[in-house]
Scaffold this motif. Structure first.
Motif, short mmCIF file in Angstrom:
data_model
loop_
_atom_site.label_atom_id
_atom_site.label_comp_id
_atom_site.label_asym_id
_atom_site.label_seq_id
_atom_site.Cartn_x
_atom_site.Cartn_y
_atom_site.Cartn_z
N UNK A 69 0.86 -1.21 -0.16
CA UNK A 69 0.15 -0.04 -0.45
C UNK A 69 0.76 1.65 -0.05
N UNK A 70 1.23 1.53 0.87
CA UNK A 70 2.92 2.14 0.83
C UNK A 70 3.72 2.71 -0.93
N UNK A 90 -8.58 -1.32 -4.13
CA UNK A 90 -8.82 -2.68 -4.39
C UNK A 90 -8.08 -3.60 -3.75
N UNK A 91 -6.10 -3.09 -3.27
CA UNK A 91 -5.65 -3.33 -2.41
C UNK A 91 -5.79 -3.24 -0.90
N UNK A 92 -6.71 -2.08 -0.60
CA UNK A 92 -7.26 -1.18 0.78
C UNK A 92 -8.37 -2.06 1.03
N UNK A 93 -8.88 -2.51 0.32
CA UNK A 93 -10.07 -3.21 0.25
C UNK A 93 -9.77 -4.72 1.07
N UNK A 94 -8.82 -5.41 0.12
CA UNK A 94 -8.60 -7.27 0.34
C UNK A 94 -7.60 -6.71 1.57
N UNK A 95 -7.10 -5.89 1.87
CA UNK A 95 -6.16 -5.80 3.16
C UNK A 95 -7.36 -5.54 4.65
N UNK A 96 -8.15 -4.41 4.51
CA UNK A 96 -9.41 -4.28 5.66
C UNK A 96 -9.72 -5.77 5.98
N UNK A 97 -10.18 -6.61 4.93
CA UNK A 97 -11.43 -7.84 5.03
C UNK A 97 -10.32 -8.83 5.44
#
Length: 112
Positions: A69-70, A90-97
């Motif tokens: 993400x960084x 998309x990456x932030x959503x995947x990481x959050x899930x």
């Protein structure tokens, strides 16, 4: 070398570091799983160990995704195209899930 080139090289380094963290976590957890399968006296103990090992692997994956993400944030700053911003989202959503379900699993294991 200008600042943009330095940031582009930093992005590549961060992406590589993210990959290394995830592969390292997989390697460690695979070794722990193998040891657990060999040493465990009962299937119940082996399954309990696998649940713990899975949680540790999840933390490595989350850490790798945070590094990614960084890198994506820096890339989006350099090239604020819709494609980069959607990839970052998309990456932030995947990481959050992943984080949400990993925390739920850790809470469940700690209760038992």
């Amino acid at each position: 070398m200008d600042f943009k080139n330095i940031l582009e090289k930093l992005i590549i380094i961060l992406q590589g570091l993210s990959t290394i963290v995830i592969i390292w976590g997989i390697a460690i957890q695979f070794a722990l799983w193998l040891k657990s399968e060999i040493v465990s006296k009962t299937r119940k103990t082996a399954v309990e160990n696998v649940a713990t090992i899975k949680n540790f692997l999840g933390t490595y994956i989350l850490f790798g995704l945070e590094i990614l993400i960084g890198a994506d944030i820096i890339e989006s700053i350099l090239d604020p195209s819709l494609n980069h911003i959607l990839g970052l989202a998309a990456i932030v959503i995947i990481r959050t899930i992943i984080s949400y379900f990993l925390n739920k699993e850790i809470e469940y294991i700690n209760k038992n």
